[in-house]
Structures are given as C-alpha cells and as structure tokens.
Enzyme design. Structure first.
Site, PDB file in Angstrom:
ATOM      1  N   TYR A 114       0.847  -1.201   0.000  1.00 29.45           N
ATOM      2  CA  TYR A 114       0.000   0.000   0.000  1.00 29.45           C
ATOM      3  C   TYR A 114       0.883   1.252   0.000  1.00 29.45           C
ATOM      4  CZ  TYR A 114      -3.998   2.966   1.415  1.00 29.45           C
ATOM      5  OH  TYR A 114      -4.988   3.928   1.481  1.00 29.45           O
TER       6      TYR A 114
HETATM    7  N1  LIG Z   1     -10.362   5.473   4.781  1.00 28.68           N
HETATM    8  C1  LIG Z   1      -9.098   5.646   5.086  1.00 28.68           C
HETATM    9  O1  LIG Z   1      -8.697   5.510   6.248  1.00 28.68           O
HETATM   10  C2  LIG Z   1      -8.120   6.041   4.016  1.00 28.68           C
HETATM   11  C3  LIG Z   1      -6.885   6.562   4.397  1.00 28.68           C
HETATM   12  C4  LIG Z   1      -5.982   6.930   3.420  1.00 28.68           C
HETATM   13  C5  LIG Z   1      -6.318   6.812   2.087  1.00 28.68           C
HETATM   14  N2  LIG Z   1      -7.529   6.292   1.724  1.00 28.68           N
HETATM   15  C6  LIG Z   1      -7.830   6.193   0.304  1.00 28.68           C
HETATM   16  O2  LIG Z   1      -9.082   6.792   0.042  1.00 28.68           O
HETATM   17  C7  LIG Z   1      -9.595   6.285  -1.203  1.00 28.68           C
HETATM   18  C8  LIG Z   1     -11.065   5.980  -1.058  1.00 28.68           C
HETATM   19  O3  LIG Z   1     -11.217   4.907  -0.153  1.00 28.68           O
HETATM   20  P1  LIG Z   1     -12.298   4.920   1.012  1.00 28.68           P
HETATM   21  O4  LIG Z   1     -11.544   5.051   2.281  1.00 28.68           O
HETATM   22  O5  LIG Z   1     -13.405   5.833   0.719  1.00 28.68           O
HETATM   23  O6  LIG Z   1     -12.740   3.369   0.948  1.00 28.68           O
HETATM   24  P2  LIG Z   1     -14.069   2.698   0.377  1.00 28.68           P
HETATM   25  O7  LIG Z   1     -13.757   1.238   0.290  1.00 28.68           O
HETATM   26  O8  LIG Z   1     -15.220   3.102   1.211  1.00 28.68           O
HETATM   27  O9  LIG Z   1     -14.217   3.322  -1.066  1.00 28.68           O
HETATM   28  C9  LIG Z   1     -13.388   2.915  -2.138  1.00 28.68           C
HETATM   29  C10 LIG Z   1     -14.256   2.720  -3.361  1.00 28.68           C
HETATM   30  O10 LIG Z   1     -13.403   2.314  -4.450  1.00 28.68           O
HETATM   31  C11 LIG Z   1     -14.069   1.292  -5.176  1.00 28.68           C
HETATM   32  N3  LIG Z   1     -13.120   0.474  -5.942  1.00 28.68           N
HETATM   33  C12 LIG Z   1     -12.295  -0.493  -5.487  1.00 28.68           C
HETATM   34  N4  LIG Z   1     -11.633  -1.051  -6.511  1.00 28.68           N
HETATM   35  C13 LIG Z   1     -12.023  -0.408  -7.634  1.00 28.68           C
HETATM   36  C14 LIG Z   1     -11.684  -0.520  -9.006  1.00 28.68           C
HETATM   37  N5  LIG Z   1     -10.811  -1.447  -9.423  1.00 28.68           N
HETATM   38  N6  LIG Z   1     -12.284   0.297  -9.889  1.00 28.68           N
HETATM   39  C15 LIG Z   1     -13.210   1.219  -9.475  1.00 28.68           C
HETATM   40  N7  LIG Z   1     -13.578   1.353  -8.197  1.00 28.68           N
HETATM   41  C16 LIG Z   1     -12.983   0.561  -7.275  1.00 28.68           C
HETATM   42  C17 LIG Z   1     -14.794   0.493  -4.096  1.00 28.68           C
HETATM   43  O11 LIG Z   1     -15.842  -0.301  -4.633  1.00 28.68           O
HETATM   44  C18 LIG Z   1     -15.282   1.592  -3.177  1.00 28.68           C
HETATM   45  O12 LIG Z   1     -16.578   2.040  -3.532  1.00 28.68           O
HETATM   46  C19 LIG Z   1      -8.716   5.079  -1.541  1.00 28.68           C
HETATM   47  O13 LIG Z   1      -7.796   5.452  -2.557  1.00 28.68           O
HETATM   48  C20 LIG Z   1      -7.980   4.799  -0.245  1.00 28.68           C
HETATM   49  O14 LIG Z   1      -6.743   4.152  -0.459  1.00 28.68           O
HETATM   50  C21 LIG Z   1      -8.434   5.898   2.668  1.00 28.68           C
END
Ligand SMILES: NC(=O)c1ccc[n+]([C@@H]2O[C@H](COP(=O)([O-])OP(=O)(O)OC[C@H]3O[C@@H](n4cnc5c(N)ncnc54)[C@H](O)[C@@H]3O)[C@@H](O)[C@H]2O)c1
Length: 298
Positions: free
Chosen positions: A159
C-alpha cells in the site's frame, strides 16, 4: 476553482466512502455527476440518491485501460470535458513486503496507481483542450493518495508503494500543469485513518487476482487496519468538505490529520541526516514489542 454550478465532476470509487461523500457535495454545488465504481450494487445505490440530477453512473474497473478509455469517451460525448476529476478509487492490502504475490501487486498497483494514471492521462488532455477553447474554463484534478504516501509504516509495504507513487505523480502533475496552463490546478488528498469501507477492500478483489491464504503478518495487518480505520474520529463527509475547500483555495496538499505530519518531518530528517529510518513505534514501544512478538519466527 470558483464556479461549480452546471460543471461536471468525474468521481472514481463513488460507491462508498470519500467518493460517495464528494459526490454528495458535488450535487449540492449543482454539478453534473459521473460516478464510477467497480462494485455495481454500491454504484447503483449511490446513483439512485441523485435521482433527477444529471448523473452518468458507470461500472468501471479503474485499473483497466480500455474501461477508462471508454469512460472518457462517454463523458466527452455526454457532458464534454470535465471540470473536476476525483481520481479516488483505491484498495488496501498488507503484510510483510516480501510476502505479497505478483497477483497482490497487480491488484493494488493496478487500482491505486494505474487507476490514477488513467484518470490523469485521459482527462487532463480533455481539460487542457477545453481551457484553450474557453479562457473562462477552470478545472481541478484531485488524486487520492494517503499519509501512507508520505510515510512507510511497516507491514503494509504494498500500500505504501502504491500511495508514494500517487504522491509522486500528483506533485509532478502540479509542476507540469503549471508549465502549460493557469486554468487547471491539482491537489493530492492524503488522509489518515477514517471510517469507510477501505479495510474491507478484498470485497472487490477480482477473481483473476485471487489471493492466496493470508499469512500471519497479513492477518495482523488486517486486524490493525480494521481497528485503526473503525476508530477514526473524522468522517468521510468531513474529508469530502476538505476536498472542496482545497479546490476552492487551489491548495495542493490536503491532509485530514495534520498532526500526523510529525512523522513526515521525522522521515525527512532521517533522509537529510543520513540517519537510518526511525522506529515508527518509538512513542508507543508496547505496540512495537507486541507486533515483533507476534511476528517472531515468521
Ligand atoms: N479510509 C481511510 O482511512 C483512508 C486513508 C488513506 C487513504 N484512503 C484512500 O481513500 C480512497 C477511497 O477509499 P475509502 O476510504 O473511501 O474506501 P471505500 O472502500 O469506502 O471506497 C473505495 C471505493 O473504491 C471502489 N473500488 C475499489 N476497486 C475499484 C476498481 N478497481 N475500480 C473502481 N472502483 C474501485 C470500491 O468499490 C469503493 O466504492 C482510496 O484510494 C484509499 O486508499 C483511505
């Protein structure tokens, strides 16, 4: 970016978490919505929320070049060049960095890095053409990285690598855009732990990248991320508000938890002072000791 009304927002990962909350705010600002996600049920549910609003909802795997190219063509045809592109879809995986399989790397780098690459390579030229054609055009691209793009916590190397690459891509995009236009800006979103579906990313792992039986370190990584994500105090809606505030203010770095930047400073000092990487558990030695004990003999 100052004017959102009637403009078009493309949002990947729009079915959940930050993507869904940004879509809600984009709708409140009167934008056309292009919602993309690989998880059909979540995407349909999200799209139904915006009934009566100009919405294009499309099942897209952001890792797949051809699907992203078809998306860009469909956006061009329906709305023309977008104004706001949120390259946000992402997945999380962990474990000791030598344990990840080639399929793990393909999946995580495919979604987290290539998804953003495709968004940038396809939508930026459309936006630049729109900017050339219309001096009043303004656009903003926001890529979701993570604090993992600026730090390197152990037991989640795959990651970290993907998110460092998104930070590098975004910083370069900022510089490259500033060589050619003043009408399009970009930002990088670096959240810390926020309760969303991210700890259940395996729900969308494609069959062709099926995972092998998790290792002890991967089980520990999953348990730690479940706990850290679920106990986050900020909400995804709070982060979405930060995304729009950054676009309003043309601010590049978007940090949900500025206090976590202390770790970035320590890392930069390690580099500048030629010091070996500082123990990430120096302020919580009991956690480091627990992790080492759990991994002994792995
Ligand atoms: N939530 C946290 O703590 C956190 C922290 C740092 C970074 N992030 C980043 O935030 C971003 C959003 O994640 P989130 O936290 O809202 O999680 P989440 O799982 O709620 O949302 C992520 C979305 O991406 C979609 N997805 C996954 N694979 C995919 C693909 N191949 N094509 C299209 N869509 C796809 C999922 O179906 C989901 O709806 C991500 O890039 C994640 O790495 C999250």
């Amino acid at each position: 970016m100052k004017n959102y009304q009637g403009k078009t927002a493309v949002i990947t990962g729009a079915g959940s978490g930050f993507g869904l909350e940004v879509a809600r705010l984009a709708a409140l600002r009167g934008m056309n919505l292009v919602l993309c996600d690989v998880q059909s049920d979540a995407l349909e549910k999200a799209a139904a929320e915006f009934d009566g609003h100009p919405v294009m909802a499309r099942r897209v795997d952001v890792a797949k070049a051809a699907e992203m190219e078809a998306l860009a063509a469909a956006v061009q045809q329906r709305f023309g060049a977008p104004h706001f592109v949120f390259n946000n879809a992402g997945v999380a995986a962990g474990g000791l960095v030598w344990e990840n399989t080639a399929a793990d790397w393909d999946w995580v780098l495919g979604v987290n890095l290539m998804g953003v690459v495709h968004g940038v390579r396809l939508f930026t030229p459309m936006m630049l053409a729109a900017a050339t054609a219309d001096p009043a055009y303004e656009g903003h691209i926001i890529n979701t990285a993570s604090m993992a793009g600026l730090l390197n916590a152990p037991n989640m190397g795959i990651y970290n690598v993907s998110k460092h690459a998104v930070v590098a891509l975004s910083e370069t995009l900022f510089q490259d855009l500033s060589l050619v236009t003043e009408q399009i800006r970009c930002s990088v979103l670096c959240p810390f732990f926020v309760p969303t579906g991210i700890a259940q990313s395996h729900r969308n792992r494609p069959a062709e990248a099926a995972s092998s039986k998790p290792t002890q370190a991967q089980l520990i990584s999953q348990a730690m991320s479940d706990k850290a994500v679920s106990s986050g105090k900020l909400s995804a809606a709070d982060v979405a508000a930060m995304v729009f505030a950054a676009a309003d203010a043309e601010q590049f770095y978007v940090f949900s938890h500025p206090k976590s930047l202390a770790g970035v400073q320590t890392r930069m000092e390690d580099v500048m002072l030629l010091r070996n990487p500082t123990d990430p558990f120096k302020d919580k030695p009991e956690l480091g000791a627990k992790l080492r004990a759990a991994l002994k003999g792995v």
